[in-house]
Scaffold this active site. Structure first.
Site, mmCIF file in Angstrom:
data_model
loop_
_atom_site.group_PDB
_atom_site.id
_atom_site.type_symbol
_atom_site.label_atom_id
_atom_site.label_comp_id
_atom_site.label_asym_id
_atom_site.label_seq_id
_atom_site.Cartn_x
_atom_site.Cartn_y
_atom_site.Cartn_z
ATOM 1 N N ARG A 1 0.827 -1.283 0.076
ATOM 2 C CA ARG A 1 -0.135 0.092 0.012
ATOM 3 C C ARG A 1 0.823 1.204 0.008
ATOM 4 O O ARG A 1 0.591 2.362 -0.588
ATOM 5 C CB ARG A 1 -0.908 0.138 1.152
ATOM 6 N N TYR B 1 -16.801 15.749 -15.971
ATOM 7 C CA TYR B 1 -17.214 14.426 -16.083
ATOM 8 C C TYR B 1 -18.185 14.095 -14.786
ATOM 9 O O TYR B 1 -18.205 14.581 -13.852
ATOM 10 C CB TYR B 1 -15.863 13.652 -15.822
ATOM 11 N N LYS C 1 -8.919 5.018 -19.685
ATOM 12 C CA LYS C 1 -9.341 5.458 -21.207
ATOM 13 C C LYS C 1 -7.900 5.259 -21.955
ATOM 14 O O LYS C 1 -7.251 4.306 -22.329
ATOM 15 C CB LYS C 1 -9.730 6.984 -20.898
HETATM 16 C C1 LIG Z 1 -13.743 8.175 -17.088
HETATM 17 C C2 LIG Z 1 -13.520 9.402 -16.742
HETATM 18 C C3 LIG Z 1 -13.007 9.562 -15.406
HETATM 19 C C4 LIG Z 1 -13.395 8.674 -14.326
HETATM 20 O O1 LIG Z 1 -12.554 7.549 -14.320
HETATM 21 P P1 LIG Z 1 -12.593 6.026 -14.111
HETATM 22 O O2 LIG Z 1 -11.346 5.317 -14.214
HETATM 23 O O3 LIG Z 1 -14.024 5.593 -14.530
HETATM 24 O O4 LIG Z 1 -12.870 6.150 -12.592
HETATM 25 C C5 LIG Z 1 -12.804 10.914 -15.120
HETATM 26 N N1 LIG Z 1 -12.711 11.963 -16.039
HETATM 27 C C6 LIG Z 1 -13.021 11.687 -17.173
HETATM 28 C C7 LIG Z 1 -12.617 12.783 -18.163
HETATM 29 C C8 LIG Z 1 -13.426 10.440 -17.634
HETATM 30 O O5 LIG Z 1 -13.659 10.177 -18.939
#
Ligand SMILES: *Cc1c(COP(=O)(O)O)cnc(C)c1O
Length: 396
Positions: free
Chosen positions: A60, A112, A209
């Site tokens: 951790r 978001y 992403k």
């Molecule tokens: C998907 C996304 C998030 C959140 O990320 P997670 O990995 O789903 O927790 C935050 N900001 C943007 C712009 C995103 O596209």
């Protein structure tokens, strides 16, 4: 003769981005020469000597595989320290933990959906209040300043309407007022936009992403511009314990190596798709910073090296949007973006479902708005697929 891989011969700072993506410092295992970072699948570490404790003592608090990833993202963003979290929201919520009860945040209004939910349903209960402003209008942002304002949160391009915020202008103003600046760089990635160079204090990513890039992993990253913020983030990460696991850290490093190659293809496709959509009679409006008529294009070009791979467009009504989603054959119909496969999503019922309808409409997230994240398929196939789908939806 010195081994070029364990000294500074290959000057990281001078190498081009594509080279830095591959030669990031831990690309060769120092102990064995292995061609990828070893998976230290361990929760704890033996103390060979109590008086001389090991560098890593508990996963951790630190793990060599995760550390390689954290150093990697820090290098790419040009920051002091990187941190890997179990999701993008874990990274974002951890950054907000730098604030205290009674503090006020100024946040971009078309943020978001998950960040909006965090601010309005969780942090508000801890007496951290937020004012949402249209950050394309700097006067609106400045007018939101209160005596207890402590931070500014930016997302540019924003999601899903791809509005552009002038990063340097916000950072300069924030510095004058001693506000912490945070920027969600998920859509651009450090390949196309490096906010720390423009004065931002903390860069955040949903690495789920483009950085991961394969829709097979959930992860978040944060990079601090300086060491002192880095020390505070480290304390929060260790205290909350929302770290990224060892296997996912390894998988994310693997995905990041191909970031530029993937982004180049997807962005080229997105530019072509946006052009095609912009002259299509079945489309009401197209949002893409690379289009000549995009209101933020000039600012975007000053601060970014590309337009990204996400194109949003309005098909006129919720009914038409739903029909389109049912007719397309190529994209995954899903939340998320930034993957090898194209992903078509419907913000009103997916990513922004948490937002009240009137707030959503006010922010331009209409019932007919869909968001296309262009993957690595041939863009002519993507266009042909959209054309057949648009032809079969009911007329406007
Ligand atoms: C998907 C996304 C998030 C959140 O990320 P997670 O990995 O789903 O927790 C935050 N900001 C943007 C712009 C995103 O596209």
């Amino acid at each position: 003769m010195a081994n070029k891989h364990d000294n500074e011969d290959l000057k990281q700072e001078e190498a081009k981005f594509a080279t830095r993506l591959i030669h990031f410092g831990a690309e060769i295992d120092k102990a064995t020469g292995a061609s990828s970072v070893p998976l230290y699948q361990a929760s704890t570490f033996h103390h060979f000597s109590l008086d001389n404790p090991p560098e890593y003592d508990y996963t951790r608090s630190g793990n060599p595989t995760r550390q390689a990833l954290e150093d990697y993202i820090a290098k790419l963003e040009g920051g002091a320290r990187g941190f890997a979290f179990s999701s993008g929201m874990a990274a974002i919520s951890s950054a907000f933990m730098l604030l205290s009860s009674g503090d006020h945040i100024i946040c971009t209004e078309d943020v978001y959906g998950g960040t909006y939910r965090l601010l309005t349903t969780i942090l508000n209960r801890m007496s951290i209040e937020t004012t949402f402003v249209d950050m394309t209008d700097l006067d609106q942002m400045k007018a939101a300043l209160k005596p207890n304002t402590k931070a500014v949160f930016i997302e540019t391009p924003s999601n899903p309407t791809l509005k552009i915020t002038d990063i340097r202008a916000v950072a300069d103003w924030a510095k004058e007022h001693e506000l912490l600046t945070m920027l969600d760089n998920t859509f651009m990635t450090p390949y196309h936009q490096r906010p720390i160079e423009y004065g931002i204090d903390i860069v955040l990513h949903s690495a789920t992403k483009f950085l991961g890039g394969h829709s097979d992993l959930l992860a978040g990253l944060a990079v601090t511009a300086n060491e002192s913020l880095g020390r505070r983030m480290k304390q929060i990460q260790n205290g909350l314990g929302n770290v990224l696991g060892v296997q996912d850290s390894w998988l994310l490093i693997r995905g990041m190596k191909t970031l530029q190659a993937r982004m180049d293809v997807s962005e080229k496709g997105a530019r072509r798709l946006a052009q095609w959509l912009s002259v299509h009679s079945g489309i009401d409006s197209v949002y893409y910073p690379g289009l000549a008529n995009h209101p933020g294009r000039e600012i975007h070009e000053k601060q970014s090296l590309g337009y990204g791979a996400v194109v949003s467009f309005d098909v006129g009504s919720g009914e038409r949007a739903k029909q389109l989603m049912a007719k397309v054959k190529i994209p995954l119909v899903a939340v998320s973006l930034g993957a090898v496969e194209s992903i078509l999503s419907y913000p009103a019922m997916m990513s922004h479902a948490a937002m009240p309808r009137d707030v959503r409409l006010q922010r331009g997230i209409t019932d007919g708005l869909v968001r296309y994240s262009v993957g690595l398929e041939d863009v002519e196939d993507i266009i042909q697929d959209l054309e057949q789908a648009l032809q079969s939806v009911s007329s406007k």
